[in-house]
Design a protein around this motif. Structure first.
Motif, PDB file in Angstrom:
ATOM      1  N   THR A 389      44.887  15.279  11.386  1.00  0.00           N
ATOM      2  CA  THR A 389      43.887  15.064  10.333  1.00  0.00           C
ATOM      3  C   THR A 389      43.186  13.726  10.525  1.00  0.00           C
ATOM      4  O   THR A 389      41.951  13.635  10.434  1.00  0.00           O
ATOM      5  N   HIS A 393      39.087  12.657  11.486  1.00  0.00           N
ATOM      6  CA  HIS A 393      38.243  11.675  10.806  1.00  0.00           C
ATOM      7  C   HIS A 393      37.692  10.651  11.792  1.00  0.00           C
ATOM      8  O   HIS A 393      36.543  10.222  11.678  1.00  0.00           O
ATOM      9  N   GLU A 396      34.863  12.306  13.646  1.00  0.00           N
ATOM     10  CA  GLU A 396      33.676  12.375  12.794  1.00  0.00           C
ATOM     11  C   GLU A 396      32.984  11.014  12.725  1.00  0.00           C
ATOM     12  O   GLU A 396      31.753  10.930  12.776  1.00  0.00           O
ATOM     13  N   TYR A 417      34.990   4.788   6.245  1.00  0.00           N
ATOM     14  CA  TYR A 417      35.021   6.251   6.171  1.00  0.00           C
ATOM     15  C   TYR A 417      36.404   6.785   6.527  1.00  0.00           C
ATOM     16  O   TYR A 417      36.949   7.671   5.863  1.00  0.00           O
ATOM     17  N   THR A 419      39.288   5.097   6.450  1.00  0.00           N
ATOM     18  CA  THR A 419      40.313   4.580   5.541  1.00  0.00           C
ATOM     19  C   THR A 419      40.261   5.232   4.168  1.00  0.00           C
ATOM     20  O   THR A 419      41.300   5.602   3.600  1.00  0.00           O
ATOM     21  N   TYR A 420      39.066   5.386   3.609  1.00  0.00           N
ATOM     22  CA  TYR A 420      38.936   5.837   2.221  1.00  0.00           C
ATOM     23  C   TYR A 420      38.275   7.207   2.084  1.00  0.00           C
ATOM     24  O   TYR A 420      38.177   7.726   0.985  1.00  0.00           O
ATOM     25  N   GLY A 421      37.806   7.777   3.187  1.00  0.00           N
ATOM     26  CA  GLY A 421      37.133   9.064   3.123  1.00  0.00           C
ATOM     27  C   GLY A 421      35.642   8.919   2.888  1.00  0.00           C
ATOM     28  O   GLY A 421      35.095   7.813   2.847  1.00  0.00           O
ATOM     29  N   ALA A 422      34.970  10.038   2.727  1.00  0.00           N
ATOM     30  CA  ALA A 422      33.528  10.030   2.489  1.00  0.00           C
ATOM     31  C   ALA A 422      33.229   9.570   1.066  1.00  0.00           C
ATOM     32  O   ALA A 422      33.908   9.990   0.124  1.00  0.00           O
ATOM     33  N   GLU A 424      31.499   9.233  -2.614  1.00  0.00           N
ATOM     34  CA  GLU A 424      30.922  10.222  -3.517  1.00  0.00           C
ATOM     35  C   GLU A 424      29.428   9.991  -3.726  1.00  0.00           C
ATOM     36  O   GLU A 424      28.684  10.927  -3.986  1.00  0.00           O
ATOM     37  N   TYR A 445      32.931   5.104  -4.797  1.00  0.00           N
ATOM     38  CA  TYR A 445      33.991   6.083  -4.971  1.00  0.00           C
ATOM     39  C   TYR A 445      34.397   6.050  -6.445  1.00  0.00           C
ATOM     40  O   TYR A 445      34.754   4.998  -6.968  1.00  0.00           O
ATOM     41  N   THR A 448      39.140   6.988  -8.373  1.00  0.00           N
ATOM     42  CA  THR A 448      40.154   7.020  -7.326  1.00  0.00           C
ATOM     43  C   THR A 448      41.304   6.083  -7.681  1.00  0.00           C
ATOM     44  O   THR A 448      41.231   5.303  -8.626  1.00  0.00           O
TER      45      THR A 448
END
Length: 495
Positions: A389, A393, A396, A417, A419-422, A424, A445, A448
């Motif tokens: 997973t 990332h 990407e 990106y 570390t914390y994802g995309a 919002e 974000y 969270t």
């Protein structure tokens, strides 16, 4: 937007892509430049928009889908050229037929002949983009790398990627190249259902090397991020013209899902005289982290068997250092310190061959154990699912945020990106006037569990300090990140 502060509310990623819808963005853009004998530069901008992201209006015979967009070319703080694009796609038939076509992408493009001398930035502003039921203006950007014809050396122009290459004599079609229609692929994303990588570029030949009787050898290579060759082929190219068009197609189906490069090289008399490299991504459809383990009648695999069958068991030193640097994005402080000690042994010049071998073995096992512990913490029975997973990332980030020779995962955009994802939401502010101002981007974000210094929502602020398209993190209210409440007033003044 051109001469005033423009505040644009946009979701998710800032790169050459806009709002993300599944694997691809709602809006994608790609830019390639080609030199001209006049000294000017041909800038070709291609873009695609997911049809589902635009509003369809019913007509007597079907549906009308308008495209309202604008392309702007900037050289530093100077607006070089711009073009408004106002078109409509007509879809005949019922609502069922319209719904069946919403996954299609509307592809268009424009060409500009400019006197640009320096690299710049292209912006694509699309109005009326629908995401999660709301309407947005999506602004995507792409770097303009100026290609020029040199009289003293061989060189390649820009590289345009596409998905098909067919003969055509339609001179009004912007995608027709020397008698062939190249259907662009602005996202640079390929898959098993979209596996034909086609390209167009130009080889510029110095006048003293031009000859109707002489050829050069063009080599096409597909290589991965570790420079491993996945495919290659070659052909002969005449040196009879200053700007020779180079077209080709490669079937990339069968590649593992990853980021890759198309590398082109030109050789004369056995010596490489020009080389060009452009990135693309292949999605093999595998989502390892979501796969359910197969039912097994035999006993579960032991840790030694899992390790021996993983890539960690044979990683060389350069990849060990890279994997270690990447895991530091999600590791706790004690793990990062422990890895630093392990990594230091990989750099020691005074060690014996046996000591170096032991250091490599310890580094491989350290990274493997880190990701196996992540599996256990998550309660996963699928070995190394956490690593797969995470690697997705990283891939990407490399596709979306690579800047010049800096891989995407090493950029601040990529690190946040991964570390914390995309995010919002993202806000893009371009305040290019007065001349001493700098554009900036904010990622947010909401709701969270990210630990904060202040405020109720996580925020990251990035600024293009040098004006070349490289955005760096200048402020965040997330604990452990750069915190500078005065960044907006201090950071936008020219140093």
């Amino acid at each position: 937007m051109m001469k005033n502060i423009g505040l644009v509310l946009i979701c998710l990623m800032f790169s050459s892509q806009g709002i993300v819808w599944g694997q691809q963005s709602l809006v994608d853009m790609d830019v390639a430049t080609f030199g001209r004998d006049s000294g000017k530069v041909l800038v070709e901008v291609n873009f695609s928009i997911l049809q589902a992201a635009l509003v369809a209006t019913q007509t007597n015979n079907g549906w009308k889908i308008p495209v309202d967009a604008r392309i702007e070319l900037w050289e530093n703080t100077r607006l070089v050229d711009s073009l408004g694009i106002h078109k409509e796609k007509l879809v005949n038939g019922s609502k069922t037929g319209l719904d069946a076509s919403t996954g299609e992408r509307l592809v268009d493009g424009a060409s500009f002949v400019t006197s640009m001398q320096q690299n710049g930035t292209a912006y694509l502003i699309v109005n009326g983009v629908i995401y999660k039921g709301k309407s947005y203006t999506d602004t995507v950007r792409s770097q303009i790398v100026v290609s020029t014809i040199r009289k003293d050396i061989f060189s390649f122009g820009g590289v345009q990627l596409g998905t098909s290459l067919t003969p055509s004599v339609d001179k009004t079609n912007p995608f027709v190249k020397v008698g062939y229609l190249l259907l662009p692929n602005p996202s640079r994303l390929y898959s098993s259902t979209n596996s034909k990588l086609c390209y167009y570029t130009e080889l510029y030949t110095p006048s003293q090397s031009m000859s109707t009787a002489k050829n050069c050898e063009i080599v096409e290579r597909i290589i991965d991020g570790q420079n491993h060759e996945m495919f290659s082929k070659k052909h002969q190219q005449s040196l009879s013209v200053v700007a020779a068009p180079i077209l080709g197609s490669i079937e990339v189906d069968g590649l593992p899902g990853d980021a890759y490069f198309l590398e082109l090289s030109a050789s004369v008399d056995g010596k490489i005289v020009a080389r060009s490299k452009t990135n693309f991504y292949f999605d093999d459809g595998m989502k390892l982290s979501e796969e359910k383990p197969e039912a097994r009648s035999e006993a579960p695999l032991d840790e030694t068997t899992i390790f021996d069958g993983s890539e960690f068991s044979h990683l060389p030193i350069p990849e060990l250092k890279e994997k270690g640097a990447q895991l530091s994005y999600v590791a706790k402080e004690d793990v990062r310190k422990a890895w630093t000690k392990v990594a230091d042994r990989l750099d020691a010049d005074t060690q014996s061959p046996k000591q170096i071998e032991e250091a490599i073995s310890d580094a491989r096992k350290f990274i493997f154990e880190f990701w196996r512990n992540r599996d256990r913490d998550a309660g996963s029975s699928n070995p190394l699912s956490a690593y797969h997973t995470f690697s997705q990332h990283v891939q990407e980030a490399n596709v979306k945020f690579t800047y010049l020779k800096i891989p995407g995962w090493r950029t601040d955009f990529g690190r946040i990106y991964i570390t914390y994802g995309a995010p919002e939401e993202r806000f893009v502010v371009k305040n290019l006037h007065p001349i001493n101002s700098r554009p900036f981007v904010t990622w947010k974000y909401y709701g969270t569990s990210i630990p904060l210094v202040e405020g109720g929502n996580a925020e990251f602020d990035f600024m293009d300090k040098q004006g070349g398209g490289n955005f760096t993190l200048v402020n965040s209210n997330v604990r452990g990140e750069t915190y500078d409440p005065s960044w907006l007033t201090e950071g936008r003044r020219t140093n």
